[in-house]
Structures are given as structure tokens and as C-alpha cells.
Motif scaffolding. Structure first.
Motif, mmCIF file in Angstrom:
data_model
loop_
_atom_site.group_PDB
_atom_site.id
_atom_site.type_symbol
_atom_site.label_atom_id
_atom_site.label_comp_id
_atom_site.label_asym_id
_atom_site.label_seq_id
_atom_site.Cartn_x
_atom_site.Cartn_y
_atom_site.Cartn_z
ATOM 1 N N THR A 74 0.821 -1.158 0.239
ATOM 2 C CA THR A 74 0.134 -0.195 0.096
ATOM 3 C C THR A 74 0.878 1.314 0.164
ATOM 4 O OG1 THR A 74 -0.195 0.100 2.580
ATOM 5 C CG2 THR A 74 -1.799 -1.122 1.319
ATOM 6 N N ARG A 75 2.090 1.173 0.545
ATOM 7 C CA ARG A 75 2.955 2.120 0.370
ATOM 8 C C ARG A 75 3.616 2.787 -0.964
ATOM 9 N NH1 ARG A 75 8.946 2.885 3.374
ATOM 10 N NH2 ARG A 75 9.446 4.847 2.752
ATOM 11 N N TRP A 76 3.542 1.756 -2.028
ATOM 12 C CA TRP A 76 3.356 2.032 -3.321
ATOM 13 C C TRP A 76 2.465 1.868 -4.018
ATOM 14 C CZ3 TRP A 76 8.575 -1.579 -3.173
ATOM 15 C CH2 TRP A 76 9.562 -1.038 -2.507
ATOM 16 N N ASP A 77 1.252 1.616 -3.445
ATOM 17 C CA ASP A 77 -0.133 1.596 -4.362
ATOM 18 C C ASP A 77 0.288 0.480 -5.551
ATOM 19 O OD1 ASP A 77 0.188 5.160 -4.139
ATOM 20 O OD2 ASP A 77 -0.801 3.943 -2.810
ATOM 21 N N THR A 78 0.749 -0.682 -5.125
ATOM 22 C CA THR A 78 0.847 -1.805 -6.109
ATOM 23 C C THR A 78 0.398 -3.090 -5.566
ATOM 24 O OG1 THR A 78 2.847 -0.455 -6.868
ATOM 25 C CG2 THR A 78 2.470 -2.684 -7.551
ATOM 26 N N VAL A 79 -0.161 -3.783 -6.544
ATOM 27 C CA VAL A 79 -0.614 -5.178 -6.292
ATOM 28 C C VAL A 79 0.231 -6.037 -7.295
ATOM 29 C CG1 VAL A 79 -2.484 -6.740 -6.450
ATOM 30 C CG2 VAL A 79 -2.851 -4.312 -5.409
ATOM 31 N N TYR A 80 0.352 -7.203 -6.643
ATOM 32 C CA TYR A 80 1.321 -8.128 -7.458
ATOM 33 C C TYR A 80 0.884 -9.300 -7.665
ATOM 34 C CZ TYR A 80 4.796 -4.624 -5.445
ATOM 35 O OH TYR A 80 5.591 -3.400 -5.200
ATOM 36 N N LEU A 81 1.249 -10.077 -8.457
ATOM 37 C CA LEU A 81 0.878 -11.306 -8.892
ATOM 38 C C LEU A 81 2.115 -12.181 -9.018
ATOM 39 C CD1 LEU A 81 -1.684 -13.383 -8.947
ATOM 40 C CD2 LEU A 81 -1.782 -13.120 -11.154
ATOM 41 N N GLN A 82 2.518 -13.206 -8.156
ATOM 42 C CA GLN A 82 3.553 -13.991 -8.341
ATOM 43 C C GLN A 82 2.942 -15.289 -8.906
ATOM 44 O OE1 GLN A 82 5.112 -13.533 -4.363
ATOM 45 N NE2 GLN A 82 7.050 -13.290 -5.298
ATOM 46 N N MET A 83 3.590 -15.665 -10.120
ATOM 47 C CA MET A 83 3.028 -16.847 -10.849
ATOM 48 C C MET A 83 4.378 -17.501 -11.032
ATOM 49 S SD MET A 83 0.770 -14.945 -13.597
ATOM 50 C CE MET A 83 2.002 -14.324 -14.592
ATOM 51 N N THR A 84 4.175 -18.901 -10.658
ATOM 52 C CA THR A 84 5.262 -20.107 -10.729
ATOM 53 C C THR A 84 4.744 -21.149 -11.428
ATOM 54 O OG1 THR A 84 4.933 -21.123 -8.610
ATOM 55 C CG2 THR A 84 6.488 -18.978 -8.775
ATOM 56 N N ARG A 85 5.751 -21.969 -11.725
ATOM 57 C CA ARG A 85 5.090 -23.574 -12.395
ATOM 58 C C ARG A 85 3.953 -23.120 -13.237
ATOM 59 N NH1 ARG A 85 2.926 -26.901 -8.217
ATOM 60 N NH2 ARG A 85 2.953 -25.247 -6.774
ATOM 61 N N LEU A 86 4.338 -22.273 -14.200
ATOM 62 C CA LEU A 86 3.290 -21.754 -15.385
ATOM 63 C C LEU A 86 3.156 -22.946 -16.251
ATOM 64 C CD1 LEU A 86 4.443 -18.219 -15.688
ATOM 65 C CD2 LEU A 86 1.996 -18.855 -15.196
ATOM 66 N N THR A 87 2.008 -22.915 -17.002
ATOM 67 C CA THR A 87 1.554 -23.972 -17.998
ATOM 68 C C THR A 87 1.145 -23.332 -19.075
ATOM 69 O OG1 THR A 87 -0.571 -24.447 -17.451
ATOM 70 C CG2 THR A 87 1.226 -25.685 -16.065
ATOM 71 N N PRO A 88 0.939 -23.696 -20.365
ATOM 72 C CA PRO A 88 0.350 -23.112 -21.477
ATOM 73 C C PRO A 88 -1.081 -22.894 -21.188
ATOM 74 C CG PRO A 88 1.468 -24.984 -22.317
ATOM 75 C CD PRO A 88 1.654 -25.120 -20.570
ATOM 76 N N ASP A 89 -1.877 -23.438 -20.218
ATOM 77 C CA ASP A 89 -3.158 -23.113 -19.745
ATOM 78 C C ASP A 89 -3.246 -21.815 -19.113
ATOM 79 O OD1 ASP A 89 -4.397 -26.501 -18.998
ATOM 80 O OD2 ASP A 89 -4.403 -25.394 -21.042
ATOM 81 N N ASP A 90 -2.057 -21.272 -18.647
ATOM 82 C CA ASP A 90 -2.042 -19.980 -18.116
ATOM 83 C C ASP A 90 -1.855 -18.720 -19.006
ATOM 84 O OD1 ASP A 90 -0.122 -21.600 -15.406
ATOM 85 O OD2 ASP A 90 -2.369 -21.000 -15.253
ATOM 86 N N THR A 91 -1.898 -19.028 -20.257
ATOM 87 C CA THR A 91 -1.888 -18.158 -21.472
ATOM 88 C C THR A 91 -2.953 -17.271 -21.533
ATOM 89 O OG1 THR A 91 -0.228 -19.425 -22.704
ATOM 90 C CG2 THR A 91 -1.402 -17.680 -23.597
ATOM 91 N N ALA A 92 -2.750 -15.746 -21.204
ATOM 92 C CA ALA A 92 -3.805 -15.231 -21.274
ATOM 93 C C ALA A 92 -3.541 -13.670 -21.307
ATOM 94 C CB ALA A 92 -5.015 -15.422 -20.306
ATOM 95 N N VAL A 93 -4.552 -12.792 -21.294
ATOM 96 C CA VAL A 93 -4.186 -11.469 -21.072
ATOM 97 C C VAL A 93 -4.621 -11.241 -19.503
ATOM 98 C CG1 VAL A 93 -4.806 -8.950 -21.214
ATOM 99 C CG2 VAL A 93 -4.592 -10.390 -23.254
ATOM 100 N N TYR A 94 -3.644 -10.727 -18.687
ATOM 101 C CA TYR A 94 -3.918 -10.517 -17.213
ATOM 102 C C TYR A 94 -4.381 -9.136 -17.040
ATOM 103 C CZ TYR A 94 -2.664 -15.370 -16.343
ATOM 104 O OH TYR A 94 -2.611 -16.547 -16.167
ATOM 105 N N PHE A 95 -5.457 -8.960 -16.183
ATOM 106 C CA PHE A 95 -6.074 -7.803 -15.827
ATOM 107 C C PHE A 95 -6.096 -7.604 -14.355
ATOM 108 C CE2 PHE A 95 -7.876 -6.507 -19.981
ATOM 109 C CZ PHE A 95 -7.994 -7.890 -20.549
#
Length: 124
Positions: A74-95
Motif C-alpha cells: 500500500t505504500r507503493w500503491d501496487t498489487v502483485y501477482l507472483q506466478m510460478t510453475r506456469l503452464t500453457p493453460d495460463d496463457t492469457a491477458v491478465y487484468f
């Protein structure tokens, strides 16, 4: 009007990792819930992960549990999404999304601010 800007997308091989960031133009992440959604080609947008305004509760799509982690600074007004062990099914535009409207965090109802999206492509 609050603006959300995602970054960190790209091309990665299956099994790899990516870290997405969502920067807000105003200090909203200490008052609003935040979520990540994704949309694959030809598919509807779907929920991925969410964190409540307090930061004490997180929700994940079943298919990403144990692989993805949502967090915020919240200090930097930022949200994160750490993604590991990615698979082709994770292919997408992320919003990235933010808001404090009524509704389940796993739905789109609480969110009235949306980013433009960042492309994540996972090759096999």
C-alpha cells in the motif's frame, strides 16, 4: 479517475515464472479490494486471485492455488501477482482490478477500476 497499469507480462516456457505488477494512480489499495483476472483468446474473462482491502484475506482460482500468490504494497500503491510453475493453460491477458463495491471477491462485481491488461504467454 483512478488508473491501473499492469506490467511484467511476457513469454515464458512451461514451468517458468513471471511476476506481474499493478500500479495505481491513487492511494486505493489500502481502502479497496484488488483482484487479478485473465482472458484467453475466445474465452470469457475469469477470476484468478484477489486480496481484500485489509490484506488479511486472499482468494485463488483452484487451478492456480499453490502456484500463484497475490500481495500488495500500500505504500507503493501496487498489487502483485507472483506466478510460478506456469503452464500453457495460463496463457492469457491478465487484468488488474480494484474496487469496494458489494460482491464476492471472486466475481467482477466489487471492482470498478480496471487496467488495460498485460499479455502472458506460456510456451510448451
Amino acid at each position: 479517475q483512478v488508473q491501473l497499469v499492469e506490467s511484467g507480462g511476457g513469454l515464458v516456457q512451461a514451468g517458468g515464472s513471471l511476476n506481474l505488477s499493478c500500479a495505481a494512480s491513487a492511494r486505493i489499495f489500502n481502502t479497496d479490494n484488488a483482484g487479478w483476472f485473465r482472458q484467453a483468446p475466445g474465452m470469457e474473462r475469469e477470476f484468478v486471485a484477489a486480496i481484500d482491502w485489509y490484506g488479511g484475506h486472499r482468494e485463488y482460482r483452484d487451478s492456480v492455488k499453490g502456484r500463484f500468490t497475490i500481495s500488495k504494497n500500500t505504500r507503493w500503491d501496487t498489487v502483485y501477482l507472483q506466478m510460478t510453475r506456469l503452464t500453457p493453460d495460463d496463457t492469457a491477458v491478465y487484468f488488474c482490478a480494484a474496487g469496494s463495491l458489494p460482491g464476492a471477491l471472486t466475481s467482477e462485481r466489487p471492482y470498478n477500476y480496471w487496467g488495460q491488461g498485460t499479455q502472458v504467454t506460456v510456451s510448451s
